[in-house]
Design a protein around this motif. Sequence first.
Motif, short mmCIF file in Angstrom:
data_model
loop_
_atom_site.label_atom_id
_atom_site.label_comp_id
_atom_site.label_asym_id
_atom_site.label_seq_id
_atom_site.Cartn_x
_atom_site.Cartn_y
_atom_site.Cartn_z
N VAL A 84 -86.09 38.48 42.85
CA VAL A 84 -86.06 38.24 41.24
C VAL A 84 -84.98 39.43 40.73
O VAL A 84 -85.31 40.50 40.52
N LEU A 85 -83.71 38.95 40.29
CA LEU A 85 -82.48 40.12 39.75
C LEU A 85 -82.76 40.28 38.47
O LEU A 85 -82.78 39.25 37.77
N ASN A 124 -85.16 48.03 29.90
CA ASN A 124 -85.25 46.69 29.21
C ASN A 124 -85.32 45.57 30.65
O ASN A 124 -86.19 44.74 30.71
N ARG A 176 -88.49 43.19 31.52
CA ARG A 176 -88.10 41.72 31.59
C ARG A 176 -89.09 41.25 33.03
O ARG A 176 -89.35 39.83 32.96
N ARG A 194 -92.58 39.51 33.28
CA ARG A 194 -93.09 37.94 33.09
C ARG A 194 -92.70 37.22 34.26
O ARG A 194 -93.11 36.14 34.39
N SER A 195 -92.28 37.90 35.31
CA SER A 195 -91.67 37.18 36.63
C SER A 195 -92.85 37.03 37.61
O SER A 195 -92.54 36.49 38.72
#
Lengths: 375, 66
Positions: free
Chosen positions: A171-172, A188, A192, A195-196
Motif C-alpha cells: 500500500v503506497l 500525513n 493515511r 485506515r489501510s
Amino acid sequence: MSQDAAARPITVSRLNAVIKGTLEQRLPAAWVIGEISQWKPWSNGNIYFNLKDKRASIRCVMWGRDAQRLPAHPTEGMQVRVFGHVTMFEQRGDLQFQAHTLEAEAAGGLWKIRFEKVRAKLEADGLLAPERKRPLPRFPSAVGVVTSAEGAAVHDIINVVKKRAPWVKLVLSSARVQGEGAAIDIANAIRRLERSHVDVVIVGRGGGSSEDLWAFNEEIVARAIAASPVPVVSAVGHETDTTIADMIADLRAPTPSAAAERVVPDREMMLREFSVVRQRMANASHRRIVQLRTAGENAMRDMLRNVRMLTRDRQQRLRASAGKLEALSPLAALERGYSVALAQDGKVLKRVAEFAPGSAFALRVSDGTVDCTVS
Amino acid sequence: MSEVDPTLEQRLDRLDEIVHALEREDLELEQAMKLFEEGIGHLRHAQELLNNAELRIERLLDQTRA
C-alpha cells in the motif's frame, strides 16, 4: 545628492531615503562572518542582533519570513556567516545589515541544535525508550510504504517484495520527501495508512545530502511514527548520520531495499522450511504410531503374564488343599492296615453287640471289601 | 476454515502448534492423524499462495492535497 550649495535644503526623510538608496545600490549583497551578540527575537517574528568581531560591530535585522527558515536560533557568541545587504533604518538614521540567511560556521551548525532539541523533546516524552520498539510481524499480509511516488526508493521496495513475497499487498502512501512541507507530507502519509490495515510500514527515501534528508529529523514525522498502530521501519538512505526517524522507528534499515528485505520473508527460504515442517510432522506421526503399537504390545504381554501368574497361584492352592484332604481321609487309615466292618446297610459296626452270630457283614480294607460271616 | 480463509501467518502459527503437539504430546492415534492431516492442508494452502501469488499494489490518494 547635489554638491551645489545653492540647491534647496532637503528634509531628513529625503536625506535618509537618499542614503538608503545609495547604500543598497552601491553595496552588493554579501556573506559576512562574525559573532552573534544580543540576539533578540521579537513577537512579530523579526529578529534583531549584532554581528561583531574583535574590532567592529554592526546592527542586524532578520525579517520574520527569513527567520522562519532558521532551523534553530544561534547562541550568544556563536560564529556565524550571514548573507544580506546594508541598508538604513530611516526612522532613526541607523545603519543596519539586513540578514536573509544565517548559518553557523561549525559543522552541522544550527541543524545540529535543532536535531538535539527534537531529540531531547522526544526523549523527555519517553518516545526513544528501547522498550517501545515493537517486533516486526513474521509474515505480514500487507505492507505500507511512505516515500516519494517518483523516487528510486519505491521501485526498489516493489522489486524486493515482488521477488521475495509476491503474496504481500503493498500500500503506497506517497509524500514529498524533501523541500518545504516535506515533513508534514510524510507525517500525513503515515497517518493515511492507519485506515489501510497494513501490518507494518516502511518510511524512507534513497540517499541524499543531510539537507535533503532533513524532513526525517522533524518532530512531526517522529510523532507520526510513534503514533503508528503498527511497527515502522525507517529506511533513510544515509549510512553515516542517524536521523530522528531512525531513532524512533521500531527498526532502522540502511536503505529502502534493506527495509523491504527485513519486512517480508523470502519465498525460497519458506518453501525449504515447508518441506522441513512436512518431514517433521511425518516423522512425529510415525514415531507416535510406533509408540502406540509398542504400548499395545506391552499391555497385552502384561495381561498374559498376570493371567498366568494367577493360574499358577490357584494350582498351588489346589495342591495344598488336596494334601490336607488326603490326611483326613479314612482311606489313609486303611492304607496303614486298619479295616472297617460295615453292616449290609452300610452302617459302620463298632461294638461286639452289633455282630449277631451267623450274620453277614463286609470288611472294608485298603483295596476293596471282603464278605464275612460272624461265627 | 469455513468462514474466512486464515492468513498465511495464522496458517504458519497453527503449523507450529501442530508440529509441537505431534512431537511433544502423547496424543491418541486418531488425534495425531487428524492433526497431521490438518497440518498437511495448511502446508498445501501456504505453498499454493507462495507459488501462485502476484504482487498487488494499492496507491492511497492524498485527500489533503487533492
